[in-house]
Design an enzyme around this catalytic site. Structure first.
Site, mmCIF file in Angstrom:
data_model
loop_
_atom_site.group_PDB
_atom_site.id
_atom_site.type_symbol
_atom_site.label_atom_id
_atom_site.label_comp_id
_atom_site.label_asym_id
_atom_site.label_seq_id
_atom_site.Cartn_x
_atom_site.Cartn_y
_atom_site.Cartn_z
ATOM 1 N N CYS A 210 -18.238 -3.150 -8.472
ATOM 2 C CA CYS A 210 -18.993 -3.732 -9.584
ATOM 3 C C CYS A 210 -20.219 -4.478 -9.083
ATOM 4 O O CYS A 210 -20.128 -5.321 -8.196
ATOM 5 C CB CYS A 210 -18.085 -4.670 -10.373
ATOM 6 S SG CYS A 210 -18.888 -5.399 -11.798
ATOM 7 N N GLU B 124 -26.138 6.861 -9.888
ATOM 8 C CA GLU B 124 -24.830 6.861 -9.247
ATOM 9 C C GLU B 124 -23.720 6.875 -10.285
ATOM 10 O O GLU B 124 -23.838 6.284 -11.366
ATOM 11 C CB GLU B 124 -24.688 5.644 -8.329
ATOM 12 C CG GLU B 124 -25.623 5.724 -7.123
ATOM 13 C CD GLU B 124 -25.522 4.518 -6.196
ATOM 14 O OE1 GLU B 124 -25.139 3.433 -6.661
ATOM 15 O OE2 GLU B 124 -25.831 4.669 -5.004
#
Length: 377
Positions: A352, A98
């Site tokens: 995150c 990703e």
């Protein structure tokens, strides 16, 4: 044409070391490399044998050993506010990684009491490995385990794919994997990104690490001028080992000594990443411990709200009051510049600690037909 051949035998045209070596073997000057890359970037559908004005010896070499892109964008998903795009990129071996595009308006807020100059900027968060062997207990990627390293070309191709969606100004190595555990490919990829035709400034590239000491020691020689971010996440070794198993191999005292030496050599600020876990590392005592640990450094501490990762989460997010108190102690008592990260892309698991490739992440994306500033507020 390349289509009838076994794609696994091809290297990415952006694998700089491999390309240079093969061209030299064929008697072709490596000075053609930036031109080849520029042609590939400007002509997405073109084949390598369609690049004009190369020496004749280059064409059979390029078409037999390289591909313009060895990866493709399998899917892309935009956040509801349109500021974040998560790309699911399929490598030629079938593995998925990703990359996340984050868009910021640099005019928001003030700098030295005046409105900020600039406008919209895009930062690309790239992956360096498939999975990760660090096993951080708060990170989705850590739950995958380690699968493989990316080649330098596969890292650069994330920038190529993203640049076709949004102009990229900054690159952060904060995606899947521990960048310094794939050191050779990392260094080569960044050399490509900072050279022609990409021309990214080293100041606009940030490498994040849990603290691989032997690699940090040579980073300033191999990659001068870039930003180093350290995933510290705890002010004492005991807590760090609880939430980051790999920390046992990198004792906090030795890590801080290494960072002190790094700062002495580079004269640059170090970014400290600190995830806020309720009841684990977010108490006032922890803030004072962190302040004392860092008070002799030139750092910017980035407090990161914990992003739950579905069934994997055994942690809770610290409330805003605790985060604010933590920030005030670091700023007020220790004079340490401290920011709270504005989370982007949580609704598409692009924030995150949320990057993980599994069956669900593949099913919940939209197929494509074709393919930060690090703001200190």
């Amino acid at each position: 044409m390349q289509s009838g051949k076994n794609t696994m035998s091809f290297r990415s045209i952006f694998d700089a070391g491999e390309l240079k070596s093969e061209l030299e073997k064929s008697g072709v000057k490596p000075s053609f490399i930036p031109y080849i890359w520029k042609q590939v970037i400007q002509n997405p559908g073109a084949q390598l044998d369609q690049i004009p004005s190369l020496p004749s010896a280059a064409y059979p070499l390029l078409t037999s050993k390289f591909k313009t892109l060895t990866s493709c964008v399998h899917s892309a998903m935009d956040s509801s506010d349109q500021l974040t795009t998560k790309l699911l990129i399929k490598l030629q071996n079938g593995a998925l990684v990703e990359a996340v595009i984050m868009r910021y308006d640099t005019r928001l807020g003030k700098y030295n009491g005046k409105p900020r100059p600039g406008g919209m900027r895009s930062t690309l968060c790239v992956s360096s490995q498939v999975g990760c062997k660090m096993g951080c207990t708060f990170c989705a990627t850590g739950s995958m385990g380690f699968k493989s390293n990316l080649t330098s070309g596969e890292i650069v191709e994330q920038l190529v794919h993203a640049s076709r969606i949004s102009p990229i100004r900054n690159v952060v190595f904060m995606g899947m994997g521990e960048p310094l555990n794939n050191y050779g490919a990392l260094v080569e990829a960044i050399h490509v990104m900072t050279g022609p035709p990409f021309h990214l400034s080293p100041k606009k590239i940030t490498v994040s690490t849990v603290g691989i000491i032997h690699a940090i020691k040579k980073l300033h020689i191999d990659l001068p001028g870039l930003n180093l971010a350290v995933s510290l996440h705890a002010p004492v070794q005991e807590i760090r080992c609880q939430i980051m198993p790999a920390a046992r191999a990198f004792p906090l005292v030795k890590l801080m000594d290494t960072l002190q030496e790094y700062q002495k050599n580079t004269q640059q600020k170090i970014f400290i990443e600190y995830i806020m876990l309720d009841g684990v590392n977010d108490e006032e005592q922890n803030a004072h411990q962190l302040g004392k640990l860092l008070e002799t450094f030139q750092v910017v501490v980035n407090l990161i709200p914990f992003n739950p990762i579905g069934d994997l989460s055994k942690f809770s997010t610290s409330n805003e009051e605790k985060v604010s108190s933590f920030q005030k102690i670091l700023r007020g008592t220790y004079g340490i510049r401290t920011t709270v990260r504005k989370e982007m892309g949580q609704d598409i698991s692009g924030a995150c600690g949320q990057l993980v490739v599994n069956k669900r992440s593949i099913e919940n994306t939209v197929l494509l037909t074709d393919i930060e500033d690090l703001q200190v507020r």
